[in-house]
Scaffold this motif. Structure first.
Motif, PDB file in Angstrom:
ATOM      1  N   MET A   1      29.025 -53.381  39.030  1.00  0.00           N
ATOM      2  CA  MET A   1      28.778 -52.157  38.286  1.00  0.00           C
ATOM      3  C   MET A   1      27.327 -51.745  38.513  1.00  0.00           C
ATOM      4  SD  MET A   1      29.150 -51.511  34.218  1.00  0.00           S
ATOM      5  CE  MET A   1      30.506 -50.392  34.119  1.00  0.00           C
ATOM      6  N   ALA A   2      27.101 -50.491  38.851  1.00  0.00           N
ATOM      7  CA  ALA A   2      25.761 -50.010  39.184  1.00  0.00           C
ATOM      8  C   ALA A   2      24.771 -50.191  38.035  1.00  0.00           C
ATOM      9  CB  ALA A   2      25.837 -48.537  39.585  1.00  0.00           C
ATOM     10  N   TRP A   3      25.222 -49.914  36.804  1.00  0.00           N
ATOM     11  CA  TRP A   3      24.323 -50.087  35.662  1.00  0.00           C
ATOM     12  C   TRP A   3      23.835 -51.515  35.561  1.00  0.00           C
ATOM     13  CZ3 TRP A   3      22.063 -47.328  31.783  1.00  0.00           C
ATOM     14  CH2 TRP A   3      22.358 -45.985  31.732  1.00  0.00           C
ATOM     15  N   SER A   4      24.758 -52.448  35.680  1.00  0.00           N
ATOM     16  CA  SER A   4      24.407 -53.856  35.533  1.00  0.00           C
ATOM     17  C   SER A   4      23.424 -54.284  36.606  1.00  0.00           C
ATOM     18  CB  SER A   4      25.660 -54.728  35.610  1.00  0.00           C
ATOM     19  OG  SER A   4      26.524 -54.412  34.552  1.00  0.00           O
ATOM     20  N   LEU A   5      23.712 -53.937  37.846  1.00  0.00           N
ATOM     21  CA  LEU A   5      22.824 -54.325  38.933  1.00  0.00           C
ATOM     22  C   LEU A   5      21.469 -53.655  38.802  1.00  0.00           C
ATOM     23  CD1 LEU A   5      25.345 -54.211  41.910  1.00  0.00           C
ATOM     24  CD2 LEU A   5      24.447 -56.220  40.739  1.00  0.00           C
ATOM     25  N   GLY A   6      21.454 -52.398  38.413  1.00  0.00           N
ATOM     26  CA  GLY A   6      20.189 -51.690  38.237  1.00  0.00           C
ATOM     27  C   GLY A   6      19.355 -52.287  37.126  1.00  0.00           C
ATOM     28  N   ARG A  97      14.445 -50.041  25.593  1.00  0.00           N
ATOM     29  CA  ARG A  97      13.176 -50.615  26.029  1.00  0.00           C
ATOM     30  C   ARG A  97      13.111 -50.744  27.551  1.00  0.00           C
ATOM     31  NH1 ARG A  97      13.168 -55.852  23.814  1.00  0.00           N
ATOM     32  NH2 ARG A  97      13.612 -56.744  25.826  1.00  0.00           N
ATOM     33  N   LEU A  98      14.174 -51.215  28.176  1.00  0.00           N
ATOM     34  CA  LEU A  98      14.152 -51.459  29.624  1.00  0.00           C
ATOM     35  C   LEU A  98      14.408 -50.213  30.455  1.00  0.00           C
ATOM     36  CD1 LEU A  98      16.044 -54.863  29.832  1.00  0.00           C
ATOM     37  CD2 LEU A  98      13.580 -54.461  30.033  1.00  0.00           C
ATOM     38  N   LEU A  99      15.306 -49.365  29.995  1.00  0.00           N
ATOM     39  CA  LEU A  99      15.719 -48.206  30.789  1.00  0.00           C
ATOM     40  C   LEU A  99      15.206 -46.874  30.257  1.00  0.00           C
ATOM     41  CD1 LEU A  99      19.429 -49.189  31.482  1.00  0.00           C
ATOM     42  CD2 LEU A  99      17.429 -49.572  32.932  1.00  0.00           C
ATOM     43  N   GLY A 100      14.751 -46.868  29.001  1.00  0.00           N
ATOM     44  CA  GLY A 100      14.304 -45.615  28.407  1.00  0.00           C
ATOM     45  C   GLY A 100      15.448 -44.640  28.195  1.00  0.00           C
ATOM     46  N   LYS A 101      16.680 -45.173  28.038  1.00  0.00           N
ATOM     47  CA  LYS A 101      17.862 -44.326  27.879  1.00  0.00           C
ATOM     48  C   LYS A 101      18.677 -44.791  26.680  1.00  0.00           C
ATOM     49  CE  LYS A 101      18.249 -43.474  32.781  1.00  0.00           C
ATOM     50  NZ  LYS A 101      19.060 -43.532  33.962  1.00  0.00           N
ATOM     51  N   GLU A 102      19.444 -43.857  26.129  1.00  0.00           N
ATOM     52  CA  GLU A 102      20.381 -44.177  25.060  1.00  0.00           C
ATOM     53  C   GLU A 102      21.732 -44.478  25.698  1.00  0.00           C
ATOM     54  OE1 GLU A 102      19.683 -44.313  21.743  1.00  0.00           O
ATOM     55  OE2 GLU A 102      17.609 -43.841  22.222  1.00  0.00           O
ATOM     56  N   PHE A 103      22.452 -45.430  25.135  1.00  0.00           N
ATOM     57  CA  PHE A 103      23.788 -45.761  25.632  1.00  0.00           C
ATOM     58  C   PHE A 103      24.636 -46.209  24.453  1.00  0.00           C
ATOM     59  CE2 PHE A 103      27.094 -48.575  27.220  1.00  0.00           C
ATOM     60  CZ  PHE A 103      27.600 -47.849  28.286  1.00  0.00           C
ATOM     61  N   THR A 104      25.825 -45.651  24.357  1.00  0.00           N
ATOM     62  CA  THR A 104      26.788 -46.052  23.332  1.00  0.00           C
ATOM     63  C   THR A 104      28.119 -46.294  24.022  1.00  0.00           C
ATOM     64  OG1 THR A 104      25.673 -44.690  21.687  1.00  0.00           O
ATOM     65  CG2 THR A 104      27.924 -45.369  21.185  1.00  0.00           C
ATOM     66  N   VAL A 105      28.776 -47.371  23.682  1.00  0.00           N
ATOM     67  CA  VAL A 105      30.086 -47.689  24.263  1.00  0.00           C
ATOM     68  C   VAL A 105      31.082 -46.625  23.853  1.00  0.00           C
ATOM     69  CG1 VAL A 105      31.997 -49.327  24.221  1.00  0.00           C
ATOM     70  CG2 VAL A 105      29.644 -50.159  24.317  1.00  0.00           C
TER      71      VAL A 105
END
Length: 111
Positions: A1-6, A97-105
């Motif tokens: 998964m691109a998110w995980s690897l990134g 903190r790591l990506l500077g992005k919001e993410f919700t499942v």
């Protein structure tokens, strides 16, 4: 998964090996679990609707540490685990903190 690897690449590029702590590994593992989780829409196997569920696939010592901190609920019999509400909040904080992005499942499994 691109998110995980990134996420892994970015985080580990910022640190040398000697700077990586057990807490860093736990934080990254929790974030990766969260990024791959889904919610059950209906009750299944005594799990309340809405539980965040994810397949196990990480170091068991790290999963045990996250379980002890009550960020996840896991037992050795199941191939999946559940992320607690506190674990979800912590994972979202780590991702910000790591990506500077919001993410919700948003992934759901209808049972």
């Amino acid at each position: 998964m691109a998110w995980s690897l990134g996420l892994c690449s970015e985080a580990f590029n910022l640190m040398t090996h000697s700077q990586i702590t057990q807490q860093d590994i736990e934080d990254l593992t929790l974030a990766l679990l969260y990024l791959n989780a889904w919610r059950y829409v209906f009750k299944k196997d005594n799990m309340p609707p809405g539980d965040l569920t994810v397949w196990k696939g990480h170091d068991f010592d790290t999963l045990d540490a996250l379980n002890e901190k009550e960020f996840i609920v896991s037992n050795y019999k199941n191939k999946s685990l559940n992320i607690t509400d506190e674990g979800e909040r912590k994972a979202q904080e780590i991702i910000r903190r790591l990506l500077g992005k919001e993410f919700t499942v948003t992934a759901e499994v209808k049972m």
